[in-house]
Motif scaffolding. Structure first.
Motif, PDB file in Angstrom:
ATOM      1  N   ALA A 389      38.044  39.487  42.848  1.00 47.99           N
ATOM      2  CA  ALA A 389      39.070  40.241  43.568  1.00 47.99           C
ATOM      3  C   ALA A 389      39.659  39.415  44.705  1.00 47.99           C
ATOM      4  O   ALA A 389      40.873  39.414  44.929  1.00 47.99           O
ATOM      5  CB  ALA A 389      38.476  41.547  44.099  1.00 47.99           C
ATOM      6  N   ASP A 390      38.798  38.698  45.421  1.00 48.49           N
ATOM      7  CA  ASP A 390      39.287  37.880  46.536  1.00 48.49           C
ATOM      8  C   ASP A 390      40.181  36.747  46.033  1.00 48.49           C
ATOM      9  O   ASP A 390      41.224  36.460  46.634  1.00 48.49           O
ATOM     10  CB  ASP A 390      38.100  37.315  47.320  1.00 48.49           C
ATOM     11  CG  ASP A 390      37.305  38.391  48.036  1.00 48.49           C
ATOM     12  OD1 ASP A 390      37.913  39.392  48.457  1.00 48.49           O
ATOM     13  OD2 ASP A 390      36.077  38.238  48.170  1.00 48.49           O
ATOM     14  N   TYR A 391      39.772  36.092  44.939  1.00 54.36           N
ATOM     15  CA  TYR A 391      40.619  35.042  44.368  1.00 54.36           C
ATOM     16  C   TYR A 391      41.979  35.609  43.969  1.00 54.36           C
ATOM     17  O   TYR A 391      43.030  35.014  44.241  1.00 54.36           O
ATOM     18  CB  TYR A 391      39.953  34.423  43.134  1.00 54.36           C
ATOM     19  CG  TYR A 391      38.803  33.494  43.430  1.00 54.36           C
ATOM     20  CD1 TYR A 391      38.914  32.494  44.392  1.00 54.36           C
ATOM     21  CD2 TYR A 391      37.607  33.597  42.728  1.00 54.36           C
ATOM     22  CE1 TYR A 391      37.853  31.629  44.652  1.00 54.36           C
ATOM     23  CE2 TYR A 391      36.543  32.739  42.977  1.00 54.36           C
ATOM     24  CZ  TYR A 391      36.674  31.763  43.943  1.00 54.36           C
ATOM     25  OH  TYR A 391      35.619  30.912  44.199  1.00 54.36           O
ATOM     26  N   SER A 392      41.955  36.774  43.311  1.00 63.25           N
ATOM     27  CA  SER A 392      43.206  37.384  42.850  1.00 63.25           C
ATOM     28  C   SER A 392      44.127  37.710  44.011  1.00 63.25           C
ATOM     29  O   SER A 392      45.335  37.432  43.974  1.00 63.25           O
ATOM     30  CB  SER A 392      42.894  38.654  42.050  1.00 63.25           C
ATOM     31  OG  SER A 392      44.082  39.280  41.615  1.00 63.25           O
ATOM     32  N   ASN A 393      43.571  38.273  45.055  1.00 59.30           N
ATOM     33  CA  ASN A 393      44.395  38.654  46.201  1.00 59.30           C
ATOM     34  C   ASN A 393      44.902  37.434  46.973  1.00 59.30           C
ATOM     35  O   ASN A 393      46.022  37.446  47.501  1.00 59.30           O
ATOM     36  CB  ASN A 393      43.610  39.596  47.110  1.00 59.30           C
ATOM     37  CG  ASN A 393      43.387  40.945  46.453  1.00 59.30           C
ATOM     38  OD1 ASN A 393      44.267  41.473  45.790  1.00 59.30           O
ATOM     39  ND2 ASN A 393      42.191  41.502  46.615  1.00 59.30           N
ATOM     40  N   LEU A 394      44.098  36.385  47.037  1.00 60.17           N
ATOM     41  CA  LEU A 394      44.596  35.135  47.622  1.00 60.17           C
ATOM     42  C   LEU A 394      45.753  34.585  46.782  1.00 60.17           C
ATOM     43  O   LEU A 394      46.727  34.048  47.320  1.00 60.17           O
ATOM     44  CB  LEU A 394      43.474  34.099  47.714  1.00 60.17           C
ATOM     45  CG  LEU A 394      42.498  34.282  48.877  1.00 60.17           C
ATOM     46  CD1 LEU A 394      41.256  33.407  48.681  1.00 60.17           C
ATOM     47  CD2 LEU A 394      43.161  33.953  50.210  1.00 60.17           C
TER      48      LEU A 394
END
Length: 602
Positions: A389-394
């Motif tokens: 999720a963090d990778y996607s949002n970055l």
């Protein structure tokens, strides 16, 4: 561009209170079955071109089909044969079914349906009588997939065939174990099973189904605490892997048992999980109702970690409705709970959700900082789904800034994790976001491919927000390809869904894209109408990028009318807004438009 619905790491189910790294990531049974499947794959490869007879024991038709499907994907020359229920001559039926095909492996399933519990069993007599002919007919591994009771019949009544077997594999969960130790590694420890890869998730699902079935419809009171834990874990796994109807049924049974036996803590968790199912389906009113029930029970039982998860989920409801202030209030309530309890997973989830608010408001630097903080925590805890999720949002942050290479890198990291874990919703978001990147590069064929992959998953899940996003993004691809009619159709589909679920950000995007279509057709009045509708919604949301986009589009409408003065005013507003929100690539584009205008007064 409009990014796909954001990825969040505030799950429907609270994670474990203890450090997940100190606990086994899956049960010994799950590990054993995974090793068994790997051994079967090695046997099929090693025995290629040579006859061998294997017996595979599996009581779960769902797990059996999942495993066989996986094997069929390994080699297109593997063949599955399903004899009819009244089959007597098994070999003859297999030969007739194959015709001229030469399989590299043969899987025979559902044979047990031809084996009555009482009376004669001609299928078994036929198998025993033709034992030598199987080797004469097939130069490949032959694998019979049977439940335990059918294997026992085969061993007793077809002893000659049984003696020919070279391998035996077992995919049978230990359903008899009912001691507390069975659940200690998993009770409330959802992060552990969410980190399982796709195959191990299916093994764990089969294992849990077996335990739940063995418990019976009216379980003993002493078994209920363990049963409700199994139900909760099974429901979360089914939700994550896209089996939403079964997940809802499992959560409802868990809720009924928890209420019946006065398990207030489990009531809160099950209400929260049901709320997540409703939210996935786009039924935000029912979702909010269940989250508020969960909050009431969590407050009553003092479950602060559950309260934090409920606050996060309520925040997503308000954010979807466009009430960013109320959403931020909910996310900020979750943050101190995580800090007070020393629950870094809760802190990371709260920071991720707050970061998404900052993205909408155009504070990209602050959003990136919070996402990187969350990512560092999740990497330390080994929370793979949250890391994705963090990778996607970055990736969304980089996309908004126009840094497409870094955005693609982030979305591909996210996709790799989601594919490994078998998480369909995350995969859909990743495909959608990659499609937007290809669209920005004008690689329209790959963009359409990604959006259609995403749409297929979202339709399977029944996730309306995702379906709307994919329709909108496909509309962008068609408009860029010059097919304005098809583009309008997709944007109107998206708009209808966004109105249904009450998501103003999606409505703003759809109106804006419809405005672009009318402008390209030369219908400037309708174009202005659409852009003003979009602008009003974007301003209501304090969505800086959306406001800037509509200033830009309205400026183009006025410029097309020959009104360069109003065009200049609108483009200047857009340029200044993009400058405030760290989007230099858009500042440059708008400045080029301004420079091309005639001097004022000319």
């Amino acid at each position: 561009m409009t990014s796909h619905p954001p990825s969040r790491n505030s799950s429907d189910e609270p994670g474990p209170a203890e450090d997940v790294s100190s606990r086994p990531a899956y049960s010994p049974e799950t590990e054993r079955q995974s090793a068994e499947f790997a051994a079967m794959r090695r046997m099929l490869t090693a025995s290629r071109g040579t006859f061998s007879l294997s017996i595979t024991v599996c009581n779960s038709p769902a797990l059996r089909d999942y495993l066989v499907d996986g094997l069929l994907e390994d080699d297109r020359d593997y063949v599955r044969i399903v004899p009819p229920n009244d089959t007597e001559g098994v070999l003859a039926f297999v030969q007739e079914s194959l015709g001229s095909r030469t399989p590299s492996a043969l899987f025979i399933v559902d044979l047990e349906k031809s084996l009555p519990s009482e009376g004669p069993r001609p299928a078994i007599r036929s198998l025993n009588a033709t034992r030598e002919k199987w080797q004469q007919c097939f130069s490949c591994p032959v694998v019979f997939w049977l439940p335990e009771y059918a294997v026992r019949l085969l061993a007793v009544e077809a002893k000659d065939l049984w003696a020919w077997r070279s391998h035996q594999f077992e995919f049978v969960a230990d359903t008899g174990e009912r001691t507390p130790s069975v659940t200690q590694a998993f009770a409330g420890g959802i992060d552990a099973v969410l980190n399982l890869d796709a195959d191990r998730k299916q093994f764990r699902v089969a294992e849990l189904r077996g335990r739940i079935k063995a418990a019976g419809k009216e379980p003993a009171r002493e078994l209920v605490p363990h049963l409700t834990n199994w139900l909760r874990e099974l429901g979360v796994l089914l939700h994550r892997t896209g089996e939403l109807d079964e997940a809802e049924a499992v959560f409802r049974r868990g809720l009924e048992l928890s209420q019946q036996f006065g398990q207030v803590e489990n009531v809160a968790r099950q209400c929260c999980n049901l709320g997540a199912i409703h939210k996935t389906h786009g039924d935000l009113d029912r979702a909010e109702e269940m989250f508020r029930k969960a909050l009431a029970f969590a407050e009553k039982s003092g479950q602060q970690e559950v309260m934090a998860i409920v606050y996060a989920n309520l925040g997503t409801i308000y954010e979807t409705h466009g009430d960013l202030d109320r959403a931020e209030e909910m996310y900020r309530k979750a943050l101190p709970i995580g800090e007070e309890l020393g629950r870094q997973d809760v802190v990371a989830s709260a920071e991720t959700n707050l970061a998404l608010i900052y993205v909408t408001r155009g504070d990209l630097d602050r959003a990136e900082q919070m996402l990187r903080n969350a990512l560092a925590i999740n990497e330390r805890l080994g929370r793979l789904e949250a890391m994705a999720a963090d990778y996607s949002n970055l990736g969304v942050v980089f996309d908004v800034r126009g840094d497409l290479d870094r955005a693609e890198d982030m979305h591909r990291k996210s996709l790799a994790i989601h594919e490994k874990l078998g998480l369909l919703e995350g995969m859909a978001s990743d495909y959608g976001n990659l499609g937007l990147i290809y669209g920005a590069r004008t690689d329209l064929d790959r963009a359409e491919e990604m959006h259609r992959k995403s749409l297929a998953i979202e339709e399977r899940l029944g996730r309306l927000e995702g379906v709307a996003a994919d329709c909108c993004n496909l509309g962008l691809v068609y408009r860029m390809g010059g097919d304005l009619d098809r583009a309008e159709e997709m944007h109107r589909k998206a708009l209808a869904i966004e109105k249904r679920i009450g998501r103003p950000e999606g409505m703003a995007a759809a109106y804006g894209y419809l405005g672009l279509i009318f402008r390209e057709r030369g219908d400037l009045d309708r174009a202005e109408e659409m852009h003003r509708k979009s602008l009003a919604l974007a301003e209501q949301l304090d969505w800086k990028e959306g406001v800037g986009n509509q200033y830009r589009s309205l400026g183009a409408v006025f410029n097309a009318r020959g009104d360069s003065d109003d065009a200049r005013k609108l483009w200047t507003k857009a340029r200044d807004l993009y400058a405030q929100t760290s989007m230099p690539h858009l500042v440059e584009e708008i400045q080029a438009l301004l420079d091309a205008l005639p001097d004022e007064g000319d």
